[in-house]
Design an enzyme around this catalytic site. Structure first.
Site, PDB file in Angstrom:
ATOM      1  N   GLY A  46      -0.999  42.450   6.726  1.00 42.92           N
ATOM      2  CA  GLY A  46      -0.419  41.610   5.687  1.00 42.92           C
ATOM      3  C   GLY A  46      -1.455  41.344   4.615  1.00 42.92           C
ATOM      4  N   GLN A  51      -5.276  37.104  -2.545  1.00 45.30           N
ATOM      5  CA  GLN A  51      -6.409  37.799  -1.922  1.00 45.30           C
ATOM      6  C   GLN A  51      -6.960  38.918  -2.798  1.00 45.30           C
ATOM      7  OE1 GLN A  51      -4.249  38.294   2.054  1.00 45.30           O
ATOM      8  NE2 GLN A  51      -6.367  37.957   2.677  1.00 45.30           N
ATOM      9  N   CYS A  99      -8.317  37.394   9.176  1.00 49.51           N
ATOM     10  CA  CYS A  99      -7.902  37.339   7.778  1.00 49.51           C
ATOM     11  C   CYS A  99      -8.841  38.225   6.966  1.00 49.51           C
ATOM     12  CB  CYS A  99      -7.977  35.901   7.269  1.00 49.51           C
ATOM     13  SG  CYS A  99      -7.549  35.733   5.514  1.00 49.51           S
ATOM     14  N   LEU A 100      -8.281  39.036   6.091  1.00 54.50           N
ATOM     15  CA  LEU A 100      -9.107  39.940   5.283  1.00 54.50           C
ATOM     16  C   LEU A 100     -10.005  39.174   4.317  1.00 54.50           C
ATOM     17  CD1 LEU A 100      -6.449  42.718   4.541  1.00 54.50           C
ATOM     18  CD2 LEU A 100      -8.325  42.807   6.201  1.00 54.50           C
ATOM     19  N   HIS A 141       1.018  33.251   8.209  1.00 55.26           N
ATOM     20  CA  HIS A 141      -0.330  33.456   7.665  1.00 55.26           C
ATOM     21  C   HIS A 141      -0.256  33.799   6.170  1.00 55.26           C
ATOM     22  CE1 HIS A 141      -4.597  35.009   8.163  1.00 55.26           C
ATOM     23  NE2 HIS A 141      -4.248  35.484   6.975  1.00 55.26           N
ATOM     24  N   GLU A 142       0.616  34.765   5.834  1.00 58.59           N
ATOM     25  CA  GLU A 142       0.693  35.213   4.436  1.00 58.59           C
ATOM     26  C   GLU A 142       1.317  34.140   3.545  1.00 58.59           C
ATOM     27  OE1 GLU A 142      -1.090  37.649   3.758  1.00 58.59           O
ATOM     28  OE2 GLU A 142      -1.305  38.319   5.827  1.00 58.59           O
ATOM     29  N   HIS A 145      -1.165  31.627   2.424  1.00 56.21           N
ATOM     30  CA  HIS A 145      -2.031  32.070   1.321  1.00 56.21           C
ATOM     31  C   HIS A 145      -1.451  31.659  -0.033  1.00 56.21           C
ATOM     32  CE1 HIS A 145      -5.370  34.352   2.943  1.00 56.21           C
ATOM     33  NE2 HIS A 145      -4.591  35.079   3.708  1.00 56.21           N
TER      34      HIS A 145
HETATM   35 ZN    ZN Z   1      -5.330  36.102   5.320  1.00 52.91          ZN
END
Ligand code: ZN
Length: 188
Positions: A46, A51, A99-100, A141-142, A145
């Protein structure tokens, strides 16, 4: 299409609420295509627009469940309905999340088991997905963000402290940091 640098925690765009999309145009189509490229290269399941430095309410996901069903879409101006979050301690193995924007780290976190996502696709058409388990977790999670919330913000007690320590140790938590999927090797 292009792979975009991924912003690291501390960058203000990750900690601010994103704005609704108003134009379903070529700029949006390019953003979504680049986000899919970036997510694949990272790799991740995701990715949310903040991000990659874009403060818009857009996320993409690409995840295959145990039955082999691929769940892949762009969610624009999403809404999310959740079942109650189970009480108790999260399981280190089954509930650890990454998380990226906090690359290479994982911490356990309780999430709702069920989620209903309602969003618009790239053509401006509404769609709905009823998710459970890991897909429901990805959506939570997304979606977070888009409200400027990272999963590290939601961790409890010891996990919260451990995440803050990892962020300090990596010298993250400040403005201006990003990493480039396919070029930077943050895992190794
Ligand atoms: Zn994330």
């Amino acid at each position: 299409m292009a792979v975009l640098p991924i912003r690291i925690t501390g960058e203000p765009v990750l900690h601010s609420a994103a704005l609704p999309v108003t134009e379903f145009d070529d700029t949006l189509r390019t953003l979504v295509a680049d986000m899919f490229d970036t997510m694949k290269e990272a790799p991740g399941v995701g990715l949310a627009a903040p991000q990659v430095g874009v403060p818009l309410r857009v996320f993409v996901y690409d995840w295959t469940d145990d039955a082999g069903t691929a769940w892949r879409a762009a969610a624009i101006n999403p809404e999310l309905w959740l079942s109650p979050i189970p009480i108790g301690e999260p399981d280190e193995d089954a509930e650890s999340e990454g998380c990226l924007s906090i690359p290479g780290e994982r911490f356990p976190l309780r999430r709702a088991q069920l989620a209903t996502l309602r969003a618009f696709d790239l053509s401006g058409k509404r769609f709905e997905v009823k998710a459970s388990g890991w897909l429901a977790r990805i959506f939570q999670h997304e979606y977070d963000h888009l409200d400027g919330i990272l999963y590290a913000d939601r961790l409890a007690h010891d996990q919260y402290k451990a995440a803050a320590k990892a962020i300090r140790k990596n010298e993250w938590g400040v403005e201006g940091l990003s990493w480039m999927p396919g070029e930077d090797d943050l895992e190794g």
